[in-house]
Design an enzyme around this catalytic site. Sequence first.
Site, PDB file in Angstrom:
ATOM      1  N   GLY A   1      48.699 101.157  -0.475  1.00  0.00           N
ATOM      2  CA  GLY A   1      49.141 100.171   0.419  1.00  0.00           C
ATOM      3  C   GLY A   1      50.190  99.658   0.055  1.00  0.00           C
ATOM      4  O   GLY A   1      51.283 100.045   0.111  1.00  0.00           O
TER       5      GLY A   1
ATOM      6  N   GLY B   1      45.351  92.928   1.226  1.00  0.00           N
ATOM      7  CA  GLY B   1      44.881  94.375   1.338  1.00  0.00           C
ATOM      8  C   GLY B   1      43.299  94.512   1.251  1.00  0.00           C
ATOM      9  O   GLY B   1      42.523  93.806   1.501  1.00  0.00           O
ATOM     10  N   VAL B   2      42.741  95.640   0.458  1.00  0.00           N
ATOM     11  CA  VAL B   2      41.402  95.798   0.284  1.00  0.00           C
ATOM     12  C   VAL B   2      40.922  94.638  -0.630  1.00  0.00           C
ATOM     13  O   VAL B   2      39.762  94.141  -0.545  1.00  0.00           O
ATOM     14  CB  VAL B   2      41.212  97.304  -0.365  1.00  0.00           C
ATOM     15  CG1 VAL B   2      41.720  97.225  -1.807  1.00  0.00           C
ATOM     16  CG2 VAL B   2      39.828  97.542  -0.401  1.00  0.00           C
ATOM     17  N   ASP B   3      41.777  93.955  -1.616  1.00  0.00           N
ATOM     18  CA  ASP B   3      41.313  93.093  -2.499  1.00  0.00           C
ATOM     19  C   ASP B   3      40.719  91.809  -1.628  1.00  0.00           C
ATOM     20  O   ASP B   3      39.856  91.231  -1.672  1.00  0.00           O
ATOM     21  CB  ASP B   3      42.402  92.654  -3.272  1.00  0.00           C
ATOM     22  CG  ASP B   3      42.327  91.748  -4.580  1.00  0.00           C
ATOM     23  OD1 ASP B   3      40.998  91.809  -4.809  1.00  0.00           O
ATOM     24  OD2 ASP B   3      43.199  91.530  -5.357  1.00  0.00           O
TER      25      ASP B   3
ATOM     26  N   ILE C   1      35.890  99.701   3.375  1.00  0.00           N
ATOM     27  CA  ILE C   1      34.979  99.780   2.094  1.00  0.00           C
ATOM     28  C   ILE C   1      33.998  98.644   1.859  1.00  0.00           C
ATOM     29  O   ILE C   1      32.817  98.702   1.053  1.00  0.00           O
ATOM     30  CB  ILE C   1      35.827  99.856   0.552  1.00  0.00           C
ATOM     31  CG1 ILE C   1      35.062 100.827  -0.416  1.00  0.00           C
ATOM     32  CG2 ILE C   1      36.577  98.812   0.254  1.00  0.00           C
ATOM     33  CD1 ILE C   1      36.040 101.235  -1.332  1.00  0.00           C
TER      34      ILE C   1
ATOM     35  N   SER D   1      46.542 101.989  -4.681  1.00  0.00           N
ATOM     36  CA  SER D   1      48.221 102.021  -4.811  1.00  0.00           C
ATOM     37  C   SER D   1      48.751 102.520  -3.784  1.00  0.00           C
ATOM     38  O   SER D   1      49.966 102.496  -3.384  1.00  0.00           O
ATOM     39  CB  SER D   1      48.608 102.544  -5.977  1.00  0.00           C
ATOM     40  OG  SER D   1      48.371 101.741  -7.357  1.00  0.00           O
TER      41      SER D   1
ATOM     42  N   TYR E   1      51.497  98.698  -2.903  1.00  0.00           N
ATOM     43  CA  TYR E   1      52.090  99.173  -4.007  1.00  0.00           C
ATOM     44  C   TYR E   1      52.756 100.676  -3.595  1.00  0.00           C
ATOM     45  O   TYR E   1      53.236 101.267  -4.649  1.00  0.00           O
ATOM     46  CB  TYR E   1      50.894  99.543  -5.183  1.00  0.00           C
ATOM     47  CG  TYR E   1      50.502  98.200  -5.850  1.00  0.00           C
ATOM     48  CD1 TYR E   1      50.903  96.941  -5.319  1.00  0.00           C
ATOM     49  CD2 TYR E   1      49.684  98.246  -6.671  1.00  0.00           C
ATOM     50  CE1 TYR E   1      50.566  95.708  -6.018  1.00  0.00           C
ATOM     51  CE2 TYR E   1      49.312  97.107  -7.815  1.00  0.00           C
ATOM     52  CZ  TYR E   1      49.753  95.857  -7.088  1.00  0.00           C
ATOM     53  OH  TYR E   1      49.438  94.655  -7.660  1.00  0.00           O
TER      54      TYR E   1
END
Length: 175
Positions: free
Chosen positions: A122, A31-33, A10, A120, A124
């Site tokens: 990943g 992760g993406v964060d 992303i 959520s 989570y």
Amino acid sequence: MKIELIKGDITSITADAIVNAANTSLLGGGGVDGAIHKKGGKAILEECIAIRNRQGGCATGQAVITTAGLLPAKFVIHTVGPVWNGGHKKENELLRSCYLNSLKLAYDHQLKTIAFPGISTGIYHFPKEKAAEIALQAVQDFENIAAFDKIIFVCFDDENYEIYQKLSSPLNPVL
Ligand code: ADP
């Protein structure tokens, strides 16, 4: 309004906004964060810290908006997905709120294209198929969806990509 499905990262997407699956601290994570903060640079974290100082982070299901720093997108919308807890802690409703509140923030900023990761799904551990159903339903239900040109679902892993392909193909002609 068109729904597009992309398999990839992303942080490489050119859109008015990309959505971050953040945590309540807004201070970054894995992760993406982690990928967004790493590639987007310190301007994103600085705005997150300012929001945190102002309102004390971001509650689960809510969303906040910042610059996208060095990323090709214009803005990052940070939303906090629920941690999957067996489905007894309002996880479905909270995940739906993530999508609706992100869309509302984008709409309020007159944004026309927005890219979502599988919030959520990943760290989570939200079940992926259920999460994709909620994402697609929320987009269809958003009252001002016609104001958008394009909603992009960015799938990082094969499993999510296949699930979204299966679930979104019948919707595209309708939307
Ligand atoms: P959460 O804590 O909300 O589960 P994660 O970042 O662990 O957040 O995962 C959310 C989703 O984002 C997962 O489906 C994961 O595969 C995906 N993901 C991880 N990195 C990226 C990336 N760079 N671009 C798009 N999606 C990503």
